[in-house]
Each structure stands twice: as structure tokens, then as C-alpha cells.
Design an enzyme around this catalytic site. Structure first.
Site, PDB file in Angstrom:
ATOM      1  CE  LYS A 110      -4.469   0.917   2.127  1.00 19.77           C
ATOM      2  NZ  LYS A 110      -4.895   1.079   3.245  1.00 19.77           N
ATOM      3  CB  ALA A 162     -37.194   7.938  -0.105  1.00 25.40           C
ATOM      4  CB  CYS A 178     -20.294   4.572   8.048  1.00 19.62           C
ATOM      5  SG  CYS A 178     -18.325   4.670   7.890  1.00 19.62           S
ATOM      6  CG  LEU A 185     -13.925  11.737   6.305  1.00 21.68           C
ATOM      7  CD1 LEU A 185     -14.184  10.665   5.672  1.00 21.68           C
ATOM      8  CD2 LEU A 185     -12.954  12.359   6.254  1.00 21.68           C
ATOM      9  CB  THR A 245     -15.566   5.367  14.137  1.00 22.67           C
ATOM     10  OG1 THR A 245     -16.469   6.446  13.518  1.00 22.67           O
ATOM     11  CG2 THR A 245     -17.054   4.666  15.012  1.00 22.67           C
TER      12      THR A 245
END
Ligand code: UGA
Length: 430
Positions: A35, A250, A258, A151, A121
Site C-alpha cells: 500500500k 428515500a 459506517c 467525513l 470510530t
């Protein structure tokens, strides 16, 4: 300021590029060498509008560099941001193994006092537990700070630069001020609070937004039953400044890495505290059922068997402007349509390479332009809210053999479609 950002996922990679662009000296760390090599070569592991350019600009200016060495990263920095994933564990609670792995490494390598901030989180109480964990493994002094990230994928750079608020939680007031100085040039409030409140602000915000979506999806069902139009209802509701117009579209339900995870995690945390969070229970149920509500519209026309039918499918990503298909409801719908016997002619502007990995190539054709899905299809389903799906020419729509469109994102204008003699089914609109 000298900053180390650990993790190069959405939050970490965007965060490091934006912090660098604000004039800080930033080191991005990831333990995956492939990465890091890729990013150093100017290729982004994720599609995010503007990210490649922002990374290139800040690498060239010398403000941003990347390494696989966490020791180097932290020892050259004053503030450390932990931005590793907290995926859904088997029982629905957040899996904190990456947070603890990083915490352990920080404790082993930290030589001078640091501010350790968690941006990932994490459930209420985690920052304090991680603090105790690090403290048990090092004698070097440090401050613990919770700085949740708000974000959205697809607009993350803009979201960081124009955030509605910054939340900074800690017991250490000096550390709060130091971290706050990073954000002080932004024209938005900074909420300074304790660790637990900061953690809960994040979960409560995501869960409230998910609640808005499930709420409007239920209102849409009442619209279908009563003849009201959900887009008008949402518009009328949203003009009330206490409600606001956003997150009242809708849809086939919310997805992504998330909302599904965070709503369930807050529900679980509440249960662990001995509280049954009734509203969130309903939000999750409504969301789970919403795709079937959409699929039933198709079943009402075609029955349970789609053998011999070719379905044009626009959208595979969990939302627009991203290549992310994690918990994508579009992918779930495509899977079910295929199980019903359909052959799918699919297009998504960015998410097809990722989709191929999970959907394979059986009974699904990946087309390179949105127009191509119409060439040999009976009906159309719209599954992701990409803006470019709004303007499809009448000529293309009229190619659909059965003249049926099922719009799971309410993107098209109903009256225009019907004027073409095409049957149009959407979510909660006449
Ligand atoms: C969400 C939050 O919006 C961010 O503030 C937060 O930082 C982020 O989660 C996170 O915790 O990391 P994101 O998952 O990128 O951001 O996507 P959203 O734009 O919130 O959309 C989530 C889902 O809701 C998508 O599937 C989208 O299609 C759906 N949605 C959104 C609707 O169905 N209707 C709406 O009105 C809005």
C-alpha cells in the site's frame, strides 16, 4: 505541527493529505508495504475525488511522506492520530484488535511525551481503556485525546475543509488546546469535551442520520399507500430548520462501511450498559426490509421468476462518488435479482472492479458505458445515486423491451418517463 497518521484507509489517507495541505509536517504510516509503495508511486488504494492530486501536491512540497515504520512515524511527531479500521465483530460490536495492536506498538516505540489521538470510530469508554493499556506498557508520559471524524466518502476532502464542527475530547486541557490549534483556521465550532462525550457524539451522529433515512423510507411507504409524494413531503419537512433538508432521500436503504456497523455497535454498547435502544432496533429493521420493499415492486410486475429476463442495473457502489461496495445495498439487490434468474447488464462509474471480486462474472455483464446497459435489456433498475444517472436520453430508455423502470433512488423525473410510455416505479412517489 509535526503529525503522524497511522492507517491509510479513507480517514487516514485523506486526513494525512489534508493535514499536510494545512501546512503541517505529516507522516502517514501503514504496515502494508504494498500500500505504501502504491501511494508513493502516486496511485491511490481507494477512489476519492481530488485525493490523488492532493497527495501528489503535498508529497512534492515535502509536507507529506509515508513509511511502514511506526517507530519512525511517532518519534518524529508531536501528535499521533490513530486511524485504523474498527470493523464489525462477529457479535455486532466494534472489533478493536487493530486499535490495540497499534496501541501496543506505540507503547513499545514511544521515546518522548506524545499526544495520542484516536480518530477511528470506537465505542464509548474505549479511549480510556486504551489509555490504561498503553500506560501499563510504558513509563513515557502521554495525553489521550478523542477526535472523531465526520467525513463522508466521495466528498471527504471538502468535508474536512468545511466541517460543520470539530470534536475534541480529553481529560488533558493542554492537549485539547494543542489539537484544537490544528483546526482553528476552519470557520466552524470546536466542541471541547471529555473522552466519553466525544466518542458518543460520533455514534449518536451516525445513528441519528441513519434514523433520518429509515424514517423517510417508512414515510415513503405511507406515500405509496396514500398517494402522497415523498420528495414533496421531504422538501416540506426539510424547510423546517429544526429538521433540515439533508438525509431525507428515500432509497433502497443505507449501506457503506459506517452506518450499518455504527448503528449496530451503538445498539450493542447500549445493551452492554443494560439499555435496550428501541429506536435503533427499528432503524435497523426498517433498513433491512427496505430492499425487499423495492424488490417487491419488481415482483408485483414479474412474479418471483426472472428467468429469461435481462436487467439493466445502474449503480453498484453503496452511494455515489465512490468505488466502495462495502455493505452496498445495490450489490445485495443485484445478487437477489440474479438468484431470481435474471441476467444483469451492469454499469457503475467506479465500483465495477470491486464488484467483480464479490459478484464474479456469472450471469452478469459489466459494461463500460452507462448507455450500453440499455442495448439488450428488458427492464432497468437504478441502485446508486450517481448524478450522471439522472440524464439518460429518452432514446436509450426506450430501448428497454418491457418499458419498465424501477428507480431505487428516485433519480428520474416521473412525469417525463411516463410521457414516453414507460412504466415508472420509484420509492414513495406517484
Ligand atoms: C457516513 C457519515 O455521513 C459521515 O459523517 C461519517 O463520517 C461516516 O459515515 C463515517 O462514520 O466514517 P458515508 O458512510 O461515507 O458517511 O456515507 P453517507 O453519505 O452518510 O451515506 C450512507 C448511506 O446512506 C449510503 O448508502 C447512502 O446512499 C444512504 N443515504 C444517504 C440514503 O439512502 N438517503 C439519504 O438521504 C442519504
Amino acid at each position: 505541527m509535526k503529525i503522524c497518521v497511522i492507517g491509510t484507509g479513507y480517514v487516514g489517507l485523506v486526513g494525512s493529505a489534508v493535514f499536510a495541505d494545512w501546512g503541517n509536517q505529516v507522516i502517514g504510516v501503514d504496515n502494508n508495504p504494498d500500500k505504501i509503495k502504491m501511494i508513493e508511486a502516486g496511485e491511490m488504494p481507494i477512489f476519492e475525488p481530488g485525493l490523488k492530486e492532493l497527495v501528489a501536491k503535498n508529497v512534492a512540497s515535502g509536507n507529506l511522506k509515508f513509511t511502514t515504520s511506526l517507530a519512525d512515524g511517532i518519534n518524529e511527531s508531536e501528535i499521533i492520530f490513530i486511524c485504523v479500521g474498527t470493523p464489525m465483530g462477529e457479535d455486532g460490536s466494534a472489533d478493536l484488535k487493530y486499535i490495540y495492536q497499534v496501541a501496543e506498538e506505540i507503547a513499545q516505540n514511544m521515546k518522548t511525551p506524545k499526544i495520542i489521538s484516536i480518530k477511528s470510530t470506537v465505542p464509548v469508554g474505549t479511549n480510556r481503556k486504551v489509555r490504561e493499556f498503553i500506560k501499563s506498557k510504558t513509563s513515557v508520559d502521554f495525553a489521550s485525546v478523542s477526535v472523531p471524524e465526520f467525513l463522508r466518502e466521495g466528498s471527504s476532502i471538502e468535508d474536512m475543509n468545511q466541517t460543520d464542527r470539530t470534536v475534541i475530547g480529553s481529560d488533558d486541557l493542554n492537549a485539547i488546546e494543542k489539537v484544537a490549534s490544528l483546526f482553528s483556521h476552519l470557520n466552524s465550532p470546536i466542541v471541547k469535551c471529555d473522552l466519553e462525550s466525544a466518542e458518543l457524539i460520533k455514534y449518536a451522529s451516525n445513528s441519528f442520520l441513519a434514523t433520518k433515512i429509515s424514517f423517510i423510507n417508512e414515510i415513503a411507504q405511507i406515500c405509496d399507500l396514500s398517494g402522497a409524494d415523498v420528495s414533496k413531503v421531504a422538501y416540506g419537512m426539510g424547510l423546517d430548520s429544526r429538521i433540515g433538508p439533508k438525509f431525507l432521500n428515500a432509497s433502497i436503504g443505507y449501506g457503506g462501511s459506517c452506518f450499518p456497523k455504527d448503528v449496530l455497535a451503538l445498539f450493542k454498547t447500549s445493551s452492554d450498559f443494560g439499555y435496550h435502544f428501541n429506536i435503533l432496533d427499528s432503524v435497523m429493521n426498517t433498513n433491512k426490509n427496505q430492499k425487499y420493499y423495492f424488490l417487491n415492486k419488481i415482483k408485483k410486475v414479474y412474479g418471483d421468476n426472472l428467468k429469461g429476463k435481462k436487467v439493466a442495473a445502474l449503480g453498484l457502489a453503496f452511494k455515489n462518488d465512490t468505488d466502495d461496495i462495502r455493505e452496498s445495498v445495490a450489490i445485495e439487490v443485484v445478487k437477489i435479482l440474479r438468484e431470481m434468474g435474471a441476467i444483469i447488464n451492469a454499469f457503475d462509474p467506479e465500483a465495477m472492479p470491486n464488484s467483480k471480486k464479490v459478484l464474479g462474472e456469472e450471469h452478469i455483464n459489466y459494461l463500460s458505458r452507462k448507455e450500453e446497459v440499455f442495448q439488450d435489456s428488458d427492464l432497468l433498475v437504478i441502485l446508486t445515486e450517481w448524478k450522471e444517472f439522472k440524464d439518460i436520453s429518452s432514446e436509450n430508455l426506450l430501448k428497454l423491451r418491457d418499458k419498465n423502470i424501477f428507480d431505487g433512488r428516485n433519480l428520474l423525473e416521473a412525469s417525463k418517463i411516463r410521457d414516453l410510455g414507460i412504466n415508472y416505479y420509484s420509492i414513495g412517489r406517484k
